[in-house]
Design a protein around this motif. Sequence first.
Motif, PDB file in Angstrom:
ATOM      1  N   UNK A  35      27.204  42.364  38.571  1.00  0.00           N
ATOM      2  CA  UNK A  35      26.883  41.207  37.733  1.00  0.00           C
ATOM      3  C   UNK A  35      27.570  39.988  38.323  1.00  0.00           C
ATOM      4  N   UNK A  36      26.859  38.882  38.337  1.00  0.00           N
ATOM      5  CA  UNK A  36      27.450  37.636  38.797  1.00  0.00           C
ATOM      6  C   UNK A  36      28.338  37.076  37.694  1.00  0.00           C
ATOM      7  N   UNK A  49      32.661  28.940  49.787  1.00  0.00           N
ATOM      8  CA  UNK A  49      31.706  29.338  48.760  1.00  0.00           C
ATOM      9  C   UNK A  49      32.272  30.595  48.108  1.00  0.00           C
ATOM     10  N   UNK A  50      32.770  30.439  46.864  1.00  0.00           N
ATOM     11  CA  UNK A  50      33.386  31.561  46.161  1.00  0.00           C
ATOM     12  C   UNK A  50      32.340  32.213  45.252  1.00  0.00           C
ATOM     13  N   UNK A  51      32.152  33.515  45.448  1.00  0.00           N
ATOM     14  CA  UNK A  51      31.254  34.309  44.625  1.00  0.00           C
ATOM     15  C   UNK A  51      32.120  35.289  43.851  1.00  0.00           C
ATOM     16  N   UNK A  52      32.165  35.148  42.534  1.00  0.00           N
ATOM     17  CA  UNK A  52      32.920  36.070  41.696  1.00  0.00           C
ATOM     18  C   UNK A  52      31.921  37.041  41.079  1.00  0.00           C
ATOM     19  N   UNK A  60      35.923  46.346  40.285  1.00  0.00           N
ATOM     20  CA  UNK A  60      35.569  45.695  41.553  1.00  0.00           C
ATOM     21  C   UNK A  60      36.642  46.047  42.567  1.00  0.00           C
ATOM     22  N   UNK A  61      36.252  46.757  43.617  1.00  0.00           N
ATOM     23  CA  UNK A  61      37.213  47.143  44.643  1.00  0.00           C
ATOM     24  C   UNK A  61      37.050  46.235  45.870  1.00  0.00           C
ATOM     25  N   UNK A  62      37.989  46.359  46.797  1.00  0.00           N
ATOM     26  CA  UNK A  62      37.895  45.615  48.055  1.00  0.00           C
ATOM     27  C   UNK A  62      36.619  46.035  48.792  1.00  0.00           C
ATOM     28  N   UNK A  63      36.307  47.341  48.760  1.00  0.00           N
ATOM     29  CA  UNK A  63      35.086  47.839  49.407  1.00  0.00           C
ATOM     30  C   UNK A  63      33.843  47.228  48.757  1.00  0.00           C
ATOM     31  N   UNK A  64      33.874  47.085  47.425  1.00  0.00           N
ATOM     32  CA  UNK A  64      32.751  46.450  46.718  1.00  0.00           C
ATOM     33  C   UNK A  64      32.568  45.011  47.205  1.00  0.00           C
ATOM     34  N   UNK A  65      33.688  44.298  47.372  1.00  0.00           N
ATOM     35  CA  UNK A  65      33.623  42.909  47.847  1.00  0.00           C
ATOM     36  C   UNK A  65      32.980  42.848  49.227  1.00  0.00           C
ATOM     37  N   UNK A  66      33.383  43.771  50.110  1.00  0.00           N
ATOM     38  CA  UNK A  66      32.809  43.814  51.459  1.00  0.00           C
ATOM     39  C   UNK A  66      31.320  44.130  51.414  1.00  0.00           C
ATOM     40  N   UNK A  67      30.943  45.095  50.562  1.00  0.00           N
ATOM     41  CA  UNK A  67      29.537  45.501  50.425  1.00  0.00           C
ATOM     42  C   UNK A  67      28.681  44.326  49.937  1.00  0.00           C
ATOM     43  N   UNK A  68      29.177  43.613  48.930  1.00  0.00           N
ATOM     44  CA  UNK A  68      28.453  42.455  48.389  1.00  0.00           C
ATOM     45  C   UNK A  68      28.348  41.364  49.456  1.00  0.00           C
ATOM     46  N   UNK A  88      32.555  32.191  53.289  1.00  0.00           N
ATOM     47  CA  UNK A  88      32.119  32.964  52.128  1.00  0.00           C
ATOM     48  C   UNK A  88      33.267  33.825  51.629  1.00  0.00           C
ATOM     49  N   UNK A  89      33.571  33.692  50.343  1.00  0.00           N
ATOM     50  CA  UNK A  89      34.645  34.477  49.728  1.00  0.00           C
ATOM     51  C   UNK A  89      34.058  35.220  48.534  1.00  0.00           C
ATOM     52  N   UNK A  90      34.045  36.562  48.610  1.00  0.00           N
ATOM     53  CA  UNK A  90      33.565  37.383  47.495  1.00  0.00           C
ATOM     54  C   UNK A  90      34.786  37.990  46.830  1.00  0.00           C
ATOM     55  N   UNK A  91      34.906  37.830  45.512  1.00  0.00           N
ATOM     56  CA  UNK A  91      36.085  38.345  44.820  1.00  0.00           C
ATOM     57  C   UNK A  91      35.739  38.901  43.447  1.00  0.00           C
ATOM     58  N   UNK A  92      36.690  39.639  42.891  1.00  0.00           N
ATOM     59  CA  UNK A  92      36.574  40.092  41.504  1.00  0.00           C
ATOM     60  C   UNK A  92      36.989  38.921  40.615  1.00  0.00           C
ATOM     61  N   UNK A  93      36.644  38.969  39.323  1.00  0.00           N
ATOM     62  CA  UNK A  93      37.062  37.878  38.433  1.00  0.00           C
ATOM     63  C   UNK A  93      38.570  37.839  38.193  1.00  0.00           C
TER      64      UNK A  93
END
Length: 195
Positions: A35-36, A49-52, A60-68, A88-93
Motif C-alpha cells: 500500500x502506498x 523522491x521518497x516513496x513510503x 516492511x523489511x529492507x528486502x521489501x524496500x529493495x523489491x519495491x 529514489x528512496x523507498x522506505x517504510x512509514x
Amino acid sequence: MQTDHENEPRLIVETGLDRRVADIIEPVLISMGFRLVRVRLMNQNGLTLQIMTERNDGTMTVQDCEEVSMAISPVLDVEDPVDKAYHLEVSSPGIDRPMVRVSDFERWQGHIVKCETSVLVENRKRFRGKIVAVTKDDFTLERDQIAYGEEPRVTVPFSALAEAKLILTDDLIRDALKADKLAREAANQNDGEDE
C-alpha cells in the motif's frame, strides 16, 4: 469496524508532481501486495523522491524496500514524471508514521497523534492528543494540551484532515514492536502453508 485494508483509499493524497508519481506507482505497489503511504519529492541530496510504502499487514523489511525499488524504477524511467536527476528512496512509514487511512487510526487507537486540518474544527486547525474513538467518518482525540474553556475531547472529520502523524512514545514503540512481531509470525505461518 474493520475496513478492507487492501483496497482502502488514502484520506490524504498528494498534489502536483507528487500526485503524478503516486498515480504511476500505486498500481505497481498494489499488484505486489503493498500500500502506498506517501510520495514526496524533496530537495535533499540534490533531489530525492521518497516513496513510503508498507505491506497490507503493516510490515516492511529492507528486502521489501529493495523489491519495491526494483519494480517501480523502470516504470518511473518510462513515464519520466520528474524532469531532473533524482535519487529514489523507498522506505517504510516508520513508527512515528504519517496517518493516511481510516485503518491507521483504528490500528493505532490509544496512541498520541498530531494533526492539522484544512478547515477550522472548534476554532482550531492543529490538534494533539490520544485517539479514543474512530468511525468511518471521523476520529475523536482526548487532547493533552487545552486552552482555558476548550473541551478536552475533539472530534475531527476525516474530510477535514490535511496531515496527521503518530507521536513517538514508549507505549507506541512497545506496541509497534509487538504488532510487527505478530505480523511476521503470521506471515511465516502463511509461508509454511504455501509449501
